[in-house]
Scaffold this motif. Structure first.
Motif, short mmCIF file in Angstrom:
data_model
loop_
_atom_site.label_atom_id
_atom_site.label_comp_id
_atom_site.label_asym_id
_atom_site.label_seq_id
_atom_site.Cartn_x
_atom_site.Cartn_y
_atom_site.Cartn_z
N GLY A 17 0.87 -1.29 -0.02
CA GLY A 17 0.04 -0.05 -0.02
C GLY A 17 0.71 1.09 0.09
N PHE A 18 2.05 1.26 0.53
CA PHE A 18 2.80 2.47 0.83
C PHE A 18 3.58 2.97 -0.61
N THR A 19 3.53 2.05 -1.39
CA THR A 19 4.28 2.23 -2.58
C THR A 19 3.32 2.69 -3.97
N SER A 20 2.30 3.09 -3.58
CA SER A 20 1.53 3.25 -4.94
C SER A 20 1.36 4.57 -5.55
N CYS A 21 1.97 5.72 -5.03
CA CYS A 21 1.83 6.96 -5.40
C CYS A 21 2.99 7.66 -5.46
N SER A 22 3.31 8.64 -6.16
CA SER A 22 4.52 9.47 -6.26
C SER A 22 4.35 10.84 -5.61
N ASP A 23 5.58 11.40 -4.94
CA ASP A 23 5.54 12.44 -4.27
C ASP A 23 5.58 13.59 -5.25
N ASP A 24 5.59 13.69 -6.62
CA ASP A 24 5.86 14.58 -7.35
C ASP A 24 4.16 15.04 -8.15
N ASP A 25 3.19 14.47 -7.59
CA ASP A 25 2.03 14.70 -8.27
C ASP A 25 1.17 15.96 -7.77
N SER A 26 1.65 17.14 -7.87
CA SER A 26 1.04 18.24 -7.34
C SER A 26 -0.24 18.57 -8.07
N SER A 27 -0.64 18.30 -9.29
CA SER A 27 -1.75 18.57 -10.10
C SER A 27 -2.77 17.56 -10.20
N ASN A 28 -3.92 18.08 -10.28
CA ASN A 28 -5.00 17.07 -10.13
C ASN A 28 -5.36 16.54 -11.59
N GLN A 141 -1.31 10.92 0.87
CA GLN A 141 -1.34 12.43 0.95
C GLN A 141 -0.08 13.31 0.74
N GLY A 142 -0.09 14.09 -0.22
CA GLY A 142 1.11 14.61 -0.85
C GLY A 142 1.99 13.65 -1.27
N GLY A 143 3.23 13.53 -0.79
CA GLY A 143 4.51 12.69 -1.11
C GLY A 143 4.40 11.38 -0.22
N LYS A 144 3.54 11.20 0.67
CA LYS A 144 3.63 10.16 1.61
C LYS A 144 2.40 9.12 1.39
N LEU A 145 2.91 7.99 1.29
CA LEU A 145 1.99 6.80 1.14
C LEU A 145 2.04 5.79 2.67
N THR A 146 0.79 5.50 3.07
CA THR A 146 0.37 5.22 4.26
C THR A 146 -0.57 3.88 4.30
N MET A 147 0.14 2.92 4.93
CA MET A 147 -1.02 1.76 4.96
C MET A 147 -1.21 1.29 6.47
N TYR A 148 -2.28 1.31 6.91
CA TYR A 148 -2.43 0.63 8.66
C TYR A 148 -2.89 -0.65 8.45
N GLU A 149 -2.41 -1.27 9.34
CA GLU A 149 -2.87 -2.72 9.60
C GLU A 149 -3.41 -2.68 11.12
N LEU A 150 -4.89 -2.83 11.15
CA LEU A 150 -5.30 -2.57 12.53
C LEU A 150 -5.42 -4.15 13.17
N PHE A 151 -5.20 -4.45 14.46
CA PHE A 151 -5.28 -5.56 15.08
C PHE A 151 -4.24 -6.69 14.38
N SER A 152 -3.14 -6.14 14.28
CA SER A 152 -2.18 -7.02 13.77
C SER A 152 -1.07 -7.58 14.63
#
Length: 177
Positions: A17-28, A141-152
């Protein structure tokens, strides 16, 4: 063996999950080939509670500061909406209190589930080592990719210094190369 499969599955879900987006996509612009494709390196594996897995007397929430086993974990998202993830981590044998580094590679597909530009939710799909279909969501969000595993589960030490798993939430963060 069941613990090994659980660990490998956990790493696979988290790592992707964390690796799916780039940090240079400032446009929509919605141009997913430019915004998502690339290779992302694991930078943090943050656990709910700090541990001293390396037994050096210093507790850390980021488990990458406690073990080299996570090094070289990466995910590559391709412009054709496929990915490959190389995940490294720790596997624990709670029966005898030992641990070892473990590696696995998975591949599958990805899509933008919601959002555009700098803020998206990605959905990844792949088949785990047991032949089960896995679907996971990751947030960019911005240049940061985050994935949470709850109850892991994550590696820890018991009072005698033996390797064990502790239950709790785990946050994985990747950065684009």
């Amino acid at each position: 063996m069941k613990k090994i499969n659980l660990f490998v599955c956990t790493l696979a879900i988290a790592g992707l999950g964390f690796t799916s987006c780039s940090d240079d996509d400032s446009s929509n612009t919605g141009n997913t080939d430019v915004e998502i494709a690339g290779t992302y390196d694991l930078r943090e594996v943050n656990t709910q509670e700090a541990t001293d897995f390396d037994e050096d007397g210093t507790l850390h929430i980021n488990q990458m500061e406690e073990s080299d086993c996570y090094n070289n974990s990466k995910v590559t998202f391709n412009a054709d909406n496929t990915f490959t993830a190389d995940m490294n981590g720790i596997i624990v044998n709670e029966d005898n209190g030992t641990s070892a580094c473990a590696q696995t590679t998975v591949s599958g597909t990805w899509e933008i589930y919601a959002g555009t530009g700098a803020n998206v939710v990605l959905r990844v799909r792949y088949e785990d080592d047991n032949g089960d279909n896995v679907v996971a969501n990751f947030t960019k969000q911005g240049g940061k990719l985050t994935m949470y595993e709850l109850f892991s589960e994550y590696p820890d030490r018991n009072a005698q210094g033996g390797a064990v798993y502790t239950n709790g939430d785990v946050e994985f963060i990747y950065d684009k190369r």
